[in-house]
Design a protein around this motif. Structure first.
Motif, short mmCIF file in Angstrom:
data_model
loop_
_atom_site.label_atom_id
_atom_site.label_comp_id
_atom_site.label_asym_id
_atom_site.label_seq_id
_atom_site.Cartn_x
_atom_site.Cartn_y
_atom_site.Cartn_z
N LEU A 146 20.97 24.28 -50.22
CA LEU A 146 21.61 24.22 -48.94
C LEU A 146 22.15 25.48 -48.24
CD1 LEU A 146 24.04 21.10 -49.81
CD2 LEU A 146 21.85 20.86 -48.54
N GLY A 147 22.00 25.44 -46.90
CA GLY A 147 22.51 26.51 -46.42
C GLY A 147 23.63 26.56 -45.59
N SER A 148 23.99 26.91 -44.46
CA SER A 148 25.16 26.93 -43.90
C SER A 148 25.49 25.70 -43.14
CB SER A 148 25.36 28.01 -43.03
OG SER A 148 24.39 27.88 -42.11
N TYR A 149 26.71 25.28 -42.83
CA TYR A 149 27.23 23.91 -42.18
C TYR A 149 26.70 23.92 -40.94
CZ TYR A 149 29.64 19.63 -41.65
OH TYR A 149 30.06 18.32 -40.84
N ASP A 150 26.05 22.96 -40.46
CA ASP A 150 25.87 22.61 -38.70
C ASP A 150 26.68 21.83 -38.23
OD1 ASP A 150 24.74 21.77 -36.48
OD2 ASP A 150 22.67 22.33 -37.17
N GLU A 151 27.61 22.60 -37.47
CA GLU A 151 28.69 21.95 -36.83
C GLU A 151 28.46 20.72 -35.93
OE1 GLU A 151 31.94 22.31 -37.29
OE2 GLU A 151 31.91 24.42 -38.49
N GLN A 152 27.26 21.10 -35.17
CA GLN A 152 26.59 20.05 -34.04
C GLN A 152 26.17 18.84 -34.81
OE1 GLN A 152 24.07 21.51 -31.33
NE2 GLN A 152 25.40 21.18 -29.69
N LEU A 153 25.37 19.07 -36.10
CA LEU A 153 24.52 17.81 -36.66
C LEU A 153 25.46 17.33 -37.69
CD1 LEU A 153 20.88 18.98 -37.03
CD2 LEU A 153 21.83 17.55 -35.43
N GLU A 154 26.82 18.00 -37.96
CA GLU A 154 27.77 17.56 -38.97
C GLU A 154 27.09 17.37 -40.28
OE1 GLU A 154 30.31 14.55 -37.33
OE2 GLU A 154 29.64 15.25 -35.31
N CYS A 155 26.24 18.52 -40.65
CA CYS A 155 25.70 18.46 -42.17
C CYS A 155 25.16 19.76 -42.38
CB CYS A 155 24.36 17.38 -42.25
SG CYS A 155 23.25 17.84 -41.08
N PHE A 156 24.89 19.99 -43.73
CA PHE A 156 24.72 21.31 -44.13
C PHE A 156 22.92 21.55 -43.74
CE2 PHE A 156 28.38 21.01 -46.67
CZ PHE A 156 28.80 22.25 -46.62
N GLU A 157 22.70 22.82 -43.38
CA GLU A 157 21.20 22.78 -43.17
C GLU A 157 20.74 22.86 -44.69
OE1 GLU A 157 21.25 26.49 -41.15
OE2 GLU A 157 21.73 25.78 -39.16
N ILE A 158 19.09 22.57 -44.48
CA ILE A 158 18.48 22.49 -45.82
C ILE A 158 17.45 23.57 -45.56
CG2 ILE A 158 16.56 21.39 -47.15
CD1 ILE A 158 18.01 18.70 -46.60
N GLU A 159 17.46 24.67 -46.83
CA GLU A 159 16.50 25.69 -46.66
C GLU A 159 15.21 25.36 -47.21
OE1 GLU A 159 18.78 28.55 -49.31
OE2 GLU A 159 19.82 29.32 -47.60
N GLU A 160 14.52 24.76 -46.37
CA GLU A 160 13.08 24.19 -46.72
C GLU A 160 12.23 25.17 -47.35
OE1 GLU A 160 13.97 24.52 -43.25
OE2 GLU A 160 11.94 24.80 -42.18
N GLU A 161 12.19 26.49 -47.02
CA GLU A 161 11.11 27.47 -47.59
C GLU A 161 11.66 27.61 -49.28
OE1 GLU A 161 13.69 28.58 -45.90
OE2 GLU A 161 12.63 28.69 -43.87
N LYS A 162 12.83 27.27 -49.54
CA LYS A 162 13.15 26.95 -50.91
C LYS A 162 12.97 25.88 -51.58
CE LYS A 162 16.93 28.30 -53.97
NZ LYS A 162 18.67 28.56 -53.88
N LEU A 163 13.17 24.98 -51.01
CA LEU A 163 13.13 23.25 -51.29
C LEU A 163 11.82 23.02 -51.54
CD1 LEU A 163 14.39 20.53 -51.71
CD2 LEU A 163 14.26 20.10 -49.15
N ILE A 164 10.72 23.33 -50.62
CA ILE A 164 9.45 22.72 -50.61
C ILE A 164 8.56 22.93 -51.71
CG2 ILE A 164 7.14 22.39 -49.20
CD1 ILE A 164 9.95 20.92 -48.42
N PRO A 165 8.58 24.07 -52.34
CA PRO A 165 8.08 24.80 -53.69
C PRO A 165 8.32 23.85 -54.78
CG PRO A 165 8.39 26.82 -52.62
CD PRO A 165 9.26 25.60 -51.53
N ILE A 166 9.78 23.71 -54.84
CA ILE A 166 10.42 22.94 -55.91
C ILE A 166 9.92 21.46 -55.87
CG2 ILE A 166 12.46 21.91 -56.82
CD1 ILE A 166 13.73 24.60 -55.68
#
Ligand code: DAT
Length: 175
Positions: free
Chosen positions: A52-72
């Motif tokens: 998880l990255g930083s909190y997106d105020e507009q979308l009201e959720c945490f950003e997902i660091e997909e470069e890290k997530l996808i290989p996992i």
């Protein structure tokens, strides 16, 4: 749950996508009750794997660091038997995905569901627009072979039951 022990194991992975409110969680819950598929909610998976990255105020959720997530995720999905749930599908193009189910809900019931969830203003409008413009369906056609994609209605309870039966047949026929 001991009744799960007797269910056959599947090597297929299914990706369940759709605009928020189309019924992904409801369908995933039913599918895990009647098949041995293991439910993976991508947001939770990302959190558990510190993606998880930083909190997106507009979308009201945490950003997902997909470069890290996808290989996992690519490694994790290799054995098969997973039911992956997320609103979009573009991240998963290089994952082992055997079937993409795109849930679709008509404007009136979707509006009611999102309202009931407390959505209003921009958030409500953006989600309604996402569904009307078929954003997620377009994404699916961009990222996957159309033979792998089911476009499934999700307006009433009967739709859900029919989809569950269809998925059971798919798993049994292709295991
Ligand atoms: P999502 O996970 O896509 O955000 P959900 O599973 O939480 O959606 O469902 C949103 C609401 O709609 C919830 O109150 C249950 C209801 N719902 C889901 N699928 C439905 C269906 N096929 N028929 C009627 N209501 C449904």
């Amino acid at each position: 749950d001991s009744s799960q022990l007797s269910l056959p194991k599947y090597r297929k992975n299914i990706l369940l996508v759709g605009t928020p409110g189309t019924g992904k969680t409801s369908l995933a819950k039913r599918l895990t009750e009647v098949t041995s598929l293991e439910h993976v909610e991508v947001g939770k998976f990302a959190e558990e794997h510190s993606c998880l990255g930083s909190y997106d105020e507009q979308l009201e959720c945490f950003e997902i660091e997909e470069e890290k997530l996808i290989p996992i995720l690519i490694d994790f999905l290799k054995p098969g038997g997973y039911l992956l749930e997320y609103h979009g599908c573009e991240w998963f193009a290089s994952c082992k995905i055997d079937l993409v189910i795109v849930l679709q809900t008509e404007t009136a019931p979707l509006y009611d569901r999102l309202k009931a969830r407390g959505y209003s203003g921009r958030k409500l409008e953006e989600n309604m627009e996402c569904e009307i413009m078929q954003v997620i369906l377009d994404e699916a056609y961009c990222c996957f072979n159309e033979k792998q994609i089911w476009v499934v209605p999700s307006n009433k309870e009967q739709d859900l039951e029919e989809t569950v039966e269809r998925v059971q047949k798919f798993l049994e026929s292709s295991n």
